[in-house]
Scaffold this motif. Structure first.
Motif, PDB file in Angstrom:
ATOM      1  N   PRO A 156       0.876  -0.997   0.010  1.00 32.27           N
ATOM      2  CA  PRO A 156      -0.146  -0.030   0.158  1.00 32.27           C
ATOM      3  C   PRO A 156       0.746   1.355   0.029  1.00 32.27           C
ATOM      4  O   PRO A 156       0.444   2.238  -0.545  1.00 32.27           O
ATOM      5  CB  PRO A 156      -0.803  -0.116   1.258  1.00 32.27           C
ATOM      6  CG  PRO A 156      -0.099  -1.210   2.070  1.00 32.27           C
ATOM      7  CD  PRO A 156       0.332  -2.216   1.248  1.00 32.27           C
ATOM      8  N   ILE A 162       1.798   1.843  -3.585  1.00 31.61           N
ATOM      9  CA  ILE A 162       0.715   2.253  -4.315  1.00 31.61           C
ATOM     10  C   ILE A 162       0.317   3.924  -3.979  1.00 31.61           C
ATOM     11  O   ILE A 162       0.223   4.971  -4.897  1.00 31.61           O
ATOM     12  CB  ILE A 162      -0.712   1.587  -4.060  1.00 31.61           C
ATOM     13  CG1 ILE A 162      -0.409   0.229  -4.534  1.00 31.61           C
ATOM     14  CG2 ILE A 162      -1.642   2.252  -4.729  1.00 31.61           C
ATOM     15  CD1 ILE A 162      -1.430  -0.820  -4.255  1.00 31.61           C
ATOM     16  N   ARG A 217     -10.794   3.678  -6.283  1.00 31.04           N
ATOM     17  CA  ARG A 217     -10.381   2.710  -5.629  1.00 31.04           C
ATOM     18  C   ARG A 217     -10.579   1.381  -6.274  1.00 31.04           C
ATOM     19  O   ARG A 217      -9.825   0.405  -6.139  1.00 31.04           O
ATOM     20  CB  ARG A 217     -11.389   2.681  -4.153  1.00 31.04           C
ATOM     21  CG  ARG A 217     -11.029   1.572  -3.145  1.00 31.04           C
ATOM     22  CD  ARG A 217     -12.267   1.447  -2.192  1.00 31.04           C
ATOM     23  NE  ARG A 217     -11.927   0.451  -1.315  1.00 31.04           N
ATOM     24  CZ  ARG A 217     -11.018   0.542  -0.109  1.00 31.04           C
ATOM     25  NH1 ARG A 217     -10.574   1.574   0.098  1.00 31.04           N
ATOM     26  NH2 ARG A 217     -10.892  -0.484   0.849  1.00 31.04           N
ATOM     27  N   PHE A 239      -7.249  -0.913  -7.083  1.00 28.02           N
ATOM     28  CA  PHE A 239      -7.234  -2.205  -6.365  1.00 28.02           C
ATOM     29  C   PHE A 239      -7.685  -3.570  -7.142  1.00 28.02           C
ATOM     30  O   PHE A 239      -7.467  -4.563  -6.662  1.00 28.02           O
ATOM     31  CB  PHE A 239      -7.490  -2.184  -4.934  1.00 28.02           C
ATOM     32  CG  PHE A 239      -6.877  -1.365  -3.959  1.00 28.02           C
ATOM     33  CD1 PHE A 239      -5.902  -1.857  -3.300  1.00 28.02           C
ATOM     34  CD2 PHE A 239      -7.265  -0.148  -3.925  1.00 28.02           C
ATOM     35  CE1 PHE A 239      -5.152  -1.089  -2.413  1.00 28.02           C
ATOM     36  CE2 PHE A 239      -6.684   1.012  -2.696  1.00 28.02           C
ATOM     37  CZ  PHE A 239      -5.646   0.414  -2.060  1.00 28.02           C
ATOM     38  N   LYS A 240      -8.405  -3.254  -8.056  1.00 29.48           N
ATOM     39  CA  LYS A 240      -8.907  -4.268  -8.816  1.00 29.48           C
ATOM     40  C   LYS A 240      -8.102  -4.505 -10.186  1.00 29.48           C
ATOM     41  O   LYS A 240      -7.945  -5.432 -10.684  1.00 29.48           O
ATOM     42  CB  LYS A 240     -10.342  -3.989  -9.114  1.00 29.48           C
ATOM     43  CG  LYS A 240     -11.147  -5.153  -9.878  1.00 29.48           C
ATOM     44  CD  LYS A 240     -12.594  -5.059  -9.996  1.00 29.48           C
ATOM     45  CE  LYS A 240     -13.191  -6.236 -10.681  1.00 29.48           C
ATOM     46  NZ  LYS A 240     -14.755  -6.043 -11.101  1.00 29.48           N
ATOM     47  N   LEU A 242      -3.546  -3.268  -9.337  1.00 27.52           N
ATOM     48  CA  LEU A 242      -2.874  -3.946  -8.323  1.00 27.52           C
ATOM     49  C   LEU A 242      -2.255  -5.453  -8.734  1.00 27.52           C
ATOM     50  O   LEU A 242      -1.047  -5.691  -8.658  1.00 27.52           O
ATOM     51  CB  LEU A 242      -3.624  -4.298  -7.212  1.00 27.52           C
ATOM     52  CG  LEU A 242      -3.009  -4.859  -5.904  1.00 27.52           C
ATOM     53  CD1 LEU A 242      -1.718  -4.364  -5.471  1.00 27.52           C
ATOM     54  CD2 LEU A 242      -3.969  -5.336  -4.934  1.00 27.52           C
TER      55      LEU A 242
END
Length: 334
Positions: free
Chosen positions: A135, A138, A245, A249-250, A253
């Motif tokens: 994280p 990112i 988001r 993250f989908k 990532l």
């Protein structure tokens, strides 16, 4: 009909990819076994070039008869090929990894007793560093070139360049000597349960390893995330109106994790080496302390056995990295 053909062909394609993945995994496992055997032979050859440890083990005042008995007992008077074959027999068939000169017990039993404690220390530190680094990487990629990104980058560079023993000494000086918050020595005990019974003693050793690993992983995660954010599929996802988001993250990532998975596998031997140094620094009763003791006392079988364990995890790390890389990115599967 085109649609019917696709429906029929899809299970065939999935089965073919599964078979290809199984074949790739089997080939890599066979290659890894061959590499380990080669490493084992090379290490044994290098050990044979060292001075005869008989006098150092039995003592400088031991009689010639005692020295000779030690040499005969450990086959040091036999030809090299016999010693190598005997050691391979102990490793592959008996799983004893030889017999310790100093402790007069099998190296396998020593590792069985102390390796779980070392794996606990290294495993927890590695898990913490990965969970924190991903994280943070990112976050840096999203806010690249801003003050927060530059601050974390500076800290990462400092930690990455700092030797493990020096960072550990700084933490001891700060939290044990100056603030008196944490013990400078790791927990003592012969089992994992006894180690976990003294959790405060684990904080500094784990923090030392986690900080060193975090520096490298966060830098690679930042670079990988920046590269993924510049791809067309990210712009398409944002154009569809997906939330930031979901985009991060989908969609981003998974692609960004491919280099990180490879990095974790390749740095596993370095992590284990740093763990050996950390154990010695904090007097942690694991294989790191055993290794240092074996080197200083010329206990060659113990040192060789621990080196072999590090080699196994080095090969295993590369193997898992290759398999995970192929699973995440089918383009490089073959």
């Amino acid at each position: 009909m085109p649609g019917t053909r696709v429906v029929i062909a899809l299970p065939i394609l999935i089965a073919a990819r599964g078979e290809a993945m199984v074949g790739y995994t089997i080939r890599r496992i066979i290659q890894s076994i061959i590499v380990l055997l080669g490493v084992l032979v090379i290490m044994f050859i290098l050990q044979s070039l060292l001075p005869n440890p008989a006098r150092a083990i039995v003592g400088v005042h031991a009689s010639p008869a005692v020295v000779h008995a030690f040499i005969v007992q450990n086959y040091l008077n036999k030809p090299f090929y016999f010693q190598l074959w005997h050691y391979l027999y102990e490793v592959i068939w008996q799983h004893t990894l030889g017999t310790s000169y100093k402790l007069n017990e099998s190296v396998g039993s020593i590792l069985k007793r102390d390796a779980p404690k070392s794996f606990l220390l290294v495993g927890v530190a590695l898990l913490i560093s990965i969970v924190v680094a991903i994280p943070i990487g990112i976050f840096q990629a999203v806010r690249r070139n801003k003050a927060s990104d530059q601050a974390v980058t500076g800290l990462s560079f400092v930690l990455y360049a700092m030797p493990t023993f020096f960072l550990g000494e700084l933490l001891i000086l700060l939290f044990s000597e100056y603030f008196h918050l944490l013990p400078a020595e790791a927990p003592q005990g012969s089992t994992v349960g006894q180690i976990l019974a003294q959790p405060t003693g684990l904080i500094l050793p784990i923090a030392t390893l986690a900080l060193v690993n975090f520096a490298g992983y966060s830098r690679f995660m930042r670079s990988s995330a920046i590269e993924s954010l510049a791809q067309d599929f990210i712009r398409t996802a944002r154009a569809k109106g997906l939330s930031e988001r979901v985009v991060l993250f989908k969609h981003m990532l998974r692609n960004s994790l491919i280099p990180i998975v490879t990095l974790i596998g390749l740095t596993l031997p370095a992590v284990l080496t740093a763990g050996l140094i950390t154990e010695f620094l904090f007097n942690f009763p694991g294989i790191g302390s055993d290794y240092i003791t074996a080197l200083t006392s010329q206990d060659y079988p113990t040192a060789l056995g621990i080196t072999l364990i590090v080699a196994v995890f080095t090969v295993l790390g590369n193997l898992l990295a290759d398999i995970a890389y192929a699973a995440l990115d089918p383009r490089v599967r073959y």
